[in-house]
Design a protein around this motif. Sequence first.
Motif, PDB file in Angstrom:
ATOM      1  N   ASN A  98       0.809  -1.185  -0.038  1.00  0.00           N
ATOM      2  CA  ASN A  98      -0.130  -0.219  -0.085  1.00  0.00           C
ATOM      3  C   ASN A  98       0.839   1.296  -0.095  1.00  0.00           C
ATOM      4  O   ASN A  98       2.170   1.344   0.366  1.00  0.00           O
ATOM      5  CB  ASN A  98      -1.122   0.057   0.927  1.00  0.00           C
ATOM      6  CG  ASN A  98      -0.180  -0.127   2.755  1.00  0.00           C
ATOM      7  OD1 ASN A  98       0.229   1.228   2.949  1.00  0.00           O
ATOM      8  ND2 ASN A  98       0.036  -0.977   3.399  1.00  0.00           N
ATOM      9  N   VAL A  99       0.137   2.473  -0.263  1.00  0.00           N
ATOM     10  CA  VAL A  99       0.928   3.789  -0.298  1.00  0.00           C
ATOM     11  C   VAL A  99      -0.263   4.563   0.515  1.00  0.00           C
ATOM     12  O   VAL A  99      -0.996   4.279   0.591  1.00  0.00           O
ATOM     13  CB  VAL A  99       1.183   4.299  -1.645  1.00  0.00           C
ATOM     14  CG1 VAL A  99       1.812   3.383  -2.386  1.00  0.00           C
ATOM     15  CG2 VAL A  99      -0.217   4.446  -2.479  1.00  0.00           C
ATOM     16  N   PHE A 121      -3.952   4.242   1.279  1.00  0.00           N
ATOM     17  CA  PHE A 121      -4.373   4.920   2.596  1.00  0.00           C
ATOM     18  C   PHE A 121      -4.443   6.201   2.509  1.00  0.00           C
ATOM     19  O   PHE A 121      -3.175   6.844   2.187  1.00  0.00           O
ATOM     20  CB  PHE A 121      -3.728   4.195   3.764  1.00  0.00           C
ATOM     21  CG  PHE A 121      -3.610   2.913   3.831  1.00  0.00           C
ATOM     22  CD1 PHE A 121      -4.795   2.131   3.155  1.00  0.00           C
ATOM     23  CD2 PHE A 121      -2.718   2.240   4.526  1.00  0.00           C
ATOM     24  CE1 PHE A 121      -4.618   0.691   3.572  1.00  0.00           C
ATOM     25  CE2 PHE A 121      -2.692   0.771   4.863  1.00  0.00           C
ATOM     26  CZ  PHE A 121      -3.529   0.137   4.428  1.00  0.00           C
ATOM     27  N   LYS A 122      -5.653   6.879   2.659  1.00  0.00           N
ATOM     28  CA  LYS A 122      -5.729   8.386   2.446  1.00  0.00           C
ATOM     29  C   LYS A 122      -5.616   8.952   4.110  1.00  0.00           C
ATOM     30  O   LYS A 122      -6.532   8.626   4.768  1.00  0.00           O
ATOM     31  CB  LYS A 122      -6.875   8.494   1.856  1.00  0.00           C
ATOM     32  CG  LYS A 122      -6.968   8.222   0.331  1.00  0.00           C
ATOM     33  CD  LYS A 122      -8.329   8.685  -0.333  1.00  0.00           C
ATOM     34  CE  LYS A 122      -8.342   8.326  -1.884  1.00  0.00           C
ATOM     35  NZ  LYS A 122      -9.611   8.772  -2.323  1.00  0.00           N
ATOM     36  N   ILE A 141       0.815   4.091   8.708  1.00  0.00           N
ATOM     37  CA  ILE A 141       1.833   2.939   8.467  1.00  0.00           C
ATOM     38  C   ILE A 141       1.762   1.649   8.785  1.00  0.00           C
ATOM     39  O   ILE A 141       1.900   1.390   9.942  1.00  0.00           O
ATOM     40  CB  ILE A 141       3.189   4.038   8.582  1.00  0.00           C
ATOM     41  CG1 ILE A 141       3.459   4.897   7.920  1.00  0.00           C
ATOM     42  CG2 ILE A 141       4.349   2.791   8.052  1.00  0.00           C
ATOM     43  CD1 ILE A 141       4.630   5.913   8.346  1.00  0.00           C
ATOM     44  N   ASN A 142       1.965   0.451   7.929  1.00  0.00           N
ATOM     45  CA  ASN A 142       2.153  -0.665   8.379  1.00  0.00           C
ATOM     46  C   ASN A 142       3.179  -1.418   7.652  1.00  0.00           C
ATOM     47  O   ASN A 142       3.927  -0.842   6.841  1.00  0.00           O
ATOM     48  CB  ASN A 142       0.810  -1.327   8.402  1.00  0.00           C
ATOM     49  CG  ASN A 142       0.259  -1.507   6.692  1.00  0.00           C
ATOM     50  OD1 ASN A 142       1.047  -1.591   5.894  1.00  0.00           O
ATOM     51  ND2 ASN A 142      -1.037  -1.720   6.850  1.00  0.00           N
ATOM     52  N   ASP A 143       3.369  -2.786   7.864  1.00  0.00           N
ATOM     53  CA  ASP A 143       4.555  -3.240   7.246  1.00  0.00           C
ATOM     54  C   ASP A 143       4.447  -3.372   5.808  1.00  0.00           C
ATOM     55  O   ASP A 143       5.477  -3.894   5.193  1.00  0.00           O
ATOM     56  CB  ASP A 143       4.776  -4.523   7.912  1.00  0.00           C
ATOM     57  CG  ASP A 143       3.570  -5.733   7.790  1.00  0.00           C
ATOM     58  OD1 ASP A 143       2.565  -5.274   7.432  1.00  0.00           O
ATOM     59  OD2 ASP A 143       3.766  -6.957   7.924  1.00  0.00           O
ATOM     60  N   LYS A 144       3.210  -3.170   5.108  1.00  0.00           N
ATOM     61  CA  LYS A 144       3.088  -3.376   3.770  1.00  0.00           C
ATOM     62  C   LYS A 144       3.367  -1.949   3.109  1.00  0.00           C
ATOM     63  O   LYS A 144       2.963  -1.846   1.894  1.00  0.00           O
ATOM     64  CB  LYS A 144       2.045  -3.843   3.334  1.00  0.00           C
ATOM     65  CG  LYS A 144       1.674  -5.313   3.996  1.00  0.00           C
ATOM     66  CD  LYS A 144       2.994  -6.238   3.014  1.00  0.00           C
ATOM     67  CE  LYS A 144       2.869  -7.558   3.559  1.00  0.00           C
ATOM     68  NZ  LYS A 144       3.734  -8.645   2.878  1.00  0.00           N
ATOM     69  N   THR A 145       3.417  -0.698   3.845  1.00  0.00           N
ATOM     70  CA  THR A 145       3.360   0.536   3.311  1.00  0.00           C
ATOM     71  C   THR A 145       4.924   0.903   2.618  1.00  0.00           C
ATOM     72  O   THR A 145       5.937   0.634   3.362  1.00  0.00           O
ATOM     73  CB  THR A 145       3.188   1.455   4.323  1.00  0.00           C
ATOM     74  OG1 THR A 145       1.898   1.240   4.845  1.00  0.00           O
ATOM     75  CG2 THR A 145       2.953   2.884   3.882  1.00  0.00           C
ATOM     76  N   LYS A 146       4.769   1.203   1.482  1.00  0.00           N
ATOM     77  CA  LYS A 146       6.218   1.187   0.739  1.00  0.00           C
ATOM     78  C   LYS A 146       6.542   2.893   0.284  1.00  0.00           C
ATOM     79  O   LYS A 146       7.649   2.967   0.206  1.00  0.00           O
ATOM     80  CB  LYS A 146       5.927   0.383  -0.576  1.00  0.00           C
ATOM     81  CG  LYS A 146       6.065  -1.127  -0.306  1.00  0.00           C
ATOM     82  CD  LYS A 146       7.075  -1.517   0.708  1.00  0.00           C
ATOM     83  CE  LYS A 146       7.137  -3.101   0.600  1.00  0.00           C
ATOM     84  NZ  LYS A 146       7.291  -3.929  -0.696  1.00  0.00           N
ATOM     85  N   LEU A 147       5.420   3.389   0.073  1.00  0.00           N
ATOM     86  CA  LEU A 147       5.568   4.857  -0.388  1.00  0.00           C
ATOM     87  C   LEU A 147       4.752   5.865   0.108  1.00  0.00           C
ATOM     88  O   LEU A 147       3.282   5.572   0.474  1.00  0.00           O
ATOM     89  CB  LEU A 147       5.129   5.048  -1.979  1.00  0.00           C
ATOM     90  CG  LEU A 147       6.113   4.008  -3.023  1.00  0.00           C
ATOM     91  CD1 LEU A 147       5.402   4.018  -4.274  1.00  0.00           C
ATOM     92  CD2 LEU A 147       7.528   4.346  -2.898  1.00  0.00           C
ATOM     93  N   ILE A 148       5.358   7.100   0.382  1.00  0.00           N
ATOM     94  CA  ILE A 148       4.313   8.102   0.993  1.00  0.00           C
ATOM     95  C   ILE A 148       4.532   9.255  -0.030  1.00  0.00           C
ATOM     96  O   ILE A 148       5.683   9.745  -0.205  1.00  0.00           O
ATOM     97  CB  ILE A 148       4.584   8.625   2.561  1.00  0.00           C
ATOM     98  CG1 ILE A 148       4.422   7.451   3.538  1.00  0.00           C
ATOM     99  CG2 ILE A 148       3.970   9.800   2.888  1.00  0.00           C
ATOM    100  CD1 ILE A 148       4.925   7.602   4.760  1.00  0.00           C
ATOM    101  N   PHE A 149       3.409   9.820  -0.491  1.00  0.00           N
ATOM    102  CA  PHE A 149       3.353  10.926  -1.436  1.00  0.00           C
ATOM    103  C   PHE A 149       3.137  12.329  -0.830  1.00  0.00           C
ATOM    104  O   PHE A 149       2.139  12.378  -0.101  1.00  0.00           O
ATOM    105  CB  PHE A 149       2.663  10.757  -2.697  1.00  0.00           C
ATOM    106  CG  PHE A 149       2.871   9.526  -3.678  1.00  0.00           C
ATOM    107  CD1 PHE A 149       3.835   9.967  -4.733  1.00  0.00           C
ATOM    108  CD2 PHE A 149       2.618   8.366  -3.342  1.00  0.00           C
ATOM    109  CE1 PHE A 149       4.244   9.016  -5.627  1.00  0.00           C
ATOM    110  CE2 PHE A 149       2.976   7.380  -4.568  1.00  0.00           C
ATOM    111  CZ  PHE A 149       3.983   7.670  -5.368  1.00  0.00           C
ATOM    112  N   ILE A 150       4.189  13.093  -0.868  1.00  0.00           N
ATOM    113  CA  ILE A 150       3.886  14.528  -0.517  1.00  0.00           C
ATOM    114  C   ILE A 150       4.153  15.723  -1.471  1.00  0.00           C
ATOM    115  O   ILE A 150       5.016  15.602  -1.913  1.00  0.00           O
ATOM    116  CB  ILE A 150       4.702  14.859   0.762  1.00  0.00           C
ATOM    117  CG1 ILE A 150       4.578  13.892   1.929  1.00  0.00           C
ATOM    118  CG2 ILE A 150       4.535  16.252   1.261  1.00  0.00           C
ATOM    119  CD1 ILE A 150       5.648  13.785   3.116  1.00  0.00           C
ATOM    120  N   CYS A 151       3.081  16.444  -1.719  1.00  0.00           N
ATOM    121  CA  CYS A 151       3.122  17.392  -2.723  1.00  0.00           C
ATOM    122  C   CYS A 151       3.479  18.845  -2.308  1.00  0.00           C
ATOM    123  O   CYS A 151       2.645  19.269  -1.217  1.00  0.00           O
ATOM    124  CB  CYS A 151       1.669  17.627  -3.611  1.00  0.00           C
ATOM    125  SG  CYS A 151       1.891  18.260  -4.939  1.00  0.00           S
TER     126      CYS A 151
END
Length: 350
Positions: A98-99, A121-122, A141-151
């Motif tokens: 997830n992201v 995840f929003k 965040i969990n163990d499957k979270t790979k990316l976090i997008f910040i604009c």
Amino acid sequence: MFDLNNILRENIKKLIPYSSARDEFKGKEGIFLDANENSFGSPLKDNYNRYPDPLQLDLKEKLSKVKGVPTQNIFLGNGSDEAIDILYRAFCNPEKDNVIICPPTYGMYEVSANINDVAIFKVPLEKETFQLDTEKILKTINDKTKLIFICCPNNPTGNGVKWLAIKSILEKFTGIVVVDEAYINFASYRSLIPELLNYPNLVVLQTFSKAWGLAGLRIGMAFASQQIIDVFNKIKAPYNVNIVSQHLAIDALTNYKKVNAWIKEIVSEREKVVAEISKLKFVLKVYPSEANFILVKTTDAKKIYQYLTDNKIVVRDRSKVELCEGCLRITIGTKEENIRLLETLKKYKT
């Protein structure tokens, strides 16, 4: 602690990338009988019969001097959207990972996630200030979270994001934090590119489409550690940036003084438009902007949007976007365009 190998997809680790003939031969002179091109040339004035440099090294050399970052830390793609898509394909396993995105924000983060079958995840921005809800992001965040997008500056709200919030996420997240700086040239604060030395899990996106005025060329930039850039180059299409775009971008980089003058004028015009548009009775709020656009909260966004369209002025209706109810996003145009916009709005009858 961040370890690229812990989040890289197994198939990407094993991937043997396509090797073009131009990857194998680095010279510029010679008889090229390797790529099945038309050796007689092309029917156009300029010769486009040869494939472009797959790694855009001449353009990266120029860009390196402008951005103050080594060429090995630069990826160039077919718009920033290609870099976003590659991040998903490199680090997110479909139906498993997830992201995190923080709406309201740039729509392609979600579109790319859906294309790649990756869960989203929003964590909405804080109301009114449009700042990150750092505590909630870290809890999501969990163990499957790979990316976090910040604009940053954010689209469509236009505001900057506090560095301390981004720093906190970079230090506590073991995945990749992607900071999209498409509008950084218009901001009053510096790019996060220098922070690449301190945070190996940081990826900074920029573009030639906004301040540089080259939206038609479709060239996006990603800045990251050499490890991450090597992954990008492993996945990308062999010749992802065409030769015309490469040459024109090189020319543009030699004319940065003109671009800087435009940026100053756009920022100045932004302040003038904000001052005038704030006086209109149907405008409830104009949000602070660090970009080349403003977000305007109105009494009836849909009706005003249609009125402007009828007068051949196209803006963006963002009233259906989370936290942007009643809002229009308006790009800052030329002085003449802005005058016409304001004159037209002053004639609007509620």
